[in-house]
Write a protein that holds these residues in place. Structure first.
Motif, PDB file in Angstrom:
ATOM      1  N   GLY A  43       0.843  -1.189   0.000  1.00  0.00           N
ATOM      2  CA  GLY A  43       0.000   0.000   0.000  1.00  0.00           C
ATOM      3  C   GLY A  43       0.872   1.230   0.000  1.00  0.00           C
ATOM      4  N   CYS A  44       1.280   1.639   1.188  1.00  0.00           N
ATOM      5  CA  CYS A  44       2.031   2.892   1.328  1.00  0.00           C
ATOM      6  C   CYS A  44       3.531   2.727   1.087  1.00  0.00           C
ATOM      7  N   GLY A  45       4.061   1.578   1.454  1.00  0.00           N
ATOM      8  CA  GLY A  45       5.505   1.355   1.341  1.00  0.00           C
ATOM      9  C   GLY A  45       6.332   2.020   2.420  1.00  0.00           C
ATOM     10  N   GLY A  47       5.296   1.868   6.005  1.00  0.00           N
ATOM     11  CA  GLY A  47       4.944   1.444   7.351  1.00  0.00           C
ATOM     12  C   GLY A  47       3.687   2.054   7.930  1.00  0.00           C
ATOM     13  N   GLU A  48       2.825   2.604   7.066  1.00  0.00           N
ATOM     14  CA  GLU A  48       1.647   3.295   7.590  1.00  0.00           C
ATOM     15  C   GLU A  48       0.336   2.528   7.441  1.00  0.00           C
ATOM     16  N   CYS A  49       0.267   1.552   6.524  1.00  0.00           N
ATOM     17  CA  CYS A  49      -1.057   1.004   6.180  1.00  0.00           C
ATOM     18  C   CYS A  49      -1.280  -0.443   6.607  1.00  0.00           C
ATOM     19  N   GLY A  50      -0.236  -1.204   6.813  1.00  0.00           N
ATOM     20  CA  GLY A  50      -0.385  -2.587   7.260  1.00  0.00           C
ATOM     21  C   GLY A  50      -0.729  -3.590   6.171  1.00  0.00           C
ATOM     22  N   CYS A  52       1.026  -4.821   3.997  1.00  0.00           N
ATOM     23  CA  CYS A  52       2.155  -5.710   3.719  1.00  0.00           C
ATOM     24  C   CYS A  52       2.493  -6.625   4.898  1.00  0.00           C
ATOM     25  N   CYS A  64       7.316  -4.102   4.350  1.00  0.00           N
ATOM     26  CA  CYS A  64       7.918  -3.012   3.561  1.00  0.00           C
ATOM     27  C   CYS A  64       9.041  -2.332   4.340  1.00  0.00           C
TER      28      CYS A  64
HETATM   29  S1  FES Z   1       2.936  -1.166   2.499  1.00  0.00           S
HETATM   30 FE1  FES Z   1       1.936   0.087   3.979  1.00  0.00          FE
HETATM   31  S2  FES Z   1       2.828  -0.557   5.864  1.00  0.00           S
HETATM   32 FE2  FES Z   1       3.900  -1.670   4.360  1.00  0.00          FE
END
Ligand code: FES
Ligand code: FES
Length: 163
Positions: A43-45, A47-50, A52, A64
């Motif tokens: 998602g975000c790459g 560490g914000e969205c979970g 991954c 990520c």
């Molecule tokens: S891609 Fe969003 S937390 Fe890893």
């Protein structure tokens, strides 16, 4: 010695894996792009969205934010390893039953965060679930169905007021 390539050996979904990876690759890139398991989402790459989330040695982590090299020697579980082939893990069945999945992009991460919680605490209350999935963002469901799904999976029924 080639400093750009790293050799790692680890266990992925119960199977031993050994491979050479780019030294700068994230664990997410290794899992998705090198190995080809695309259930784990980016998602975000940052560490914000979970999206991954995977389990490393039984703990939920944002893949990520982890270097692929850090998987060396670890026991890794991705969403593909949750259920036996052709079947569903009880968490997956509950998400289907309670409509905890809409677009599904957040679902693998939510399943892995919850699975890691249940390893340590098989019967979490609402607050414990809430804390465990606080890092997993969902744009679709409003979370009510997700809490209901998890409640059903842990035997709290998942009905109105029980989520
Ligand atoms: S891609 Fe969003 S937390 Fe890893
Ligand atoms: S179901 Fe779409 S982001 Fe959660």
């Amino acid at each position: 010695m080639d400093f750009k390539t790293v050799h790692i050996a680890f266990t992925l979904n119960g199977q031993p894996r050994a491979l050479d990876i780019p030294g700068a690759a994230s664990a997410l890139q290794v899992i998705r792009d090198v190995i080809g398991l695309t259930g784990t989402k980016e998602g975000c790459g940052i560490g914000e969205c979970g999206a991954c989330t995977i389990e490393v040695d039984g703990k939920a982590v944002n893949s990520c934010l982890l270097l692929g090299a850090q998987l060396d020697g670890a026991e890794v579980l991705t969403v593909e390893g949750l259920a036996p082939e052709g079947g569903l893990h009880p968490l997956q069945a509950a998400f289907l039953n309670r409509h905890g999945v809409q677009c599904g992009f957040c679902t693998p991460g939510l399943l892995m965060s919850t699975h890691a919680l249940l390893r340590e605490n098989p019967h979490p209350d609402h607050g414990e679930v809430s804390k465990a999935i606080a890092g997993n963002l969902c744009r679709c469901t409003g979370y009510q169905q997700i809490f209901a799904s998890i409640a059903e999976a842990v035997g709290r029924g998942g009905g109105e007021g029980e989520a």
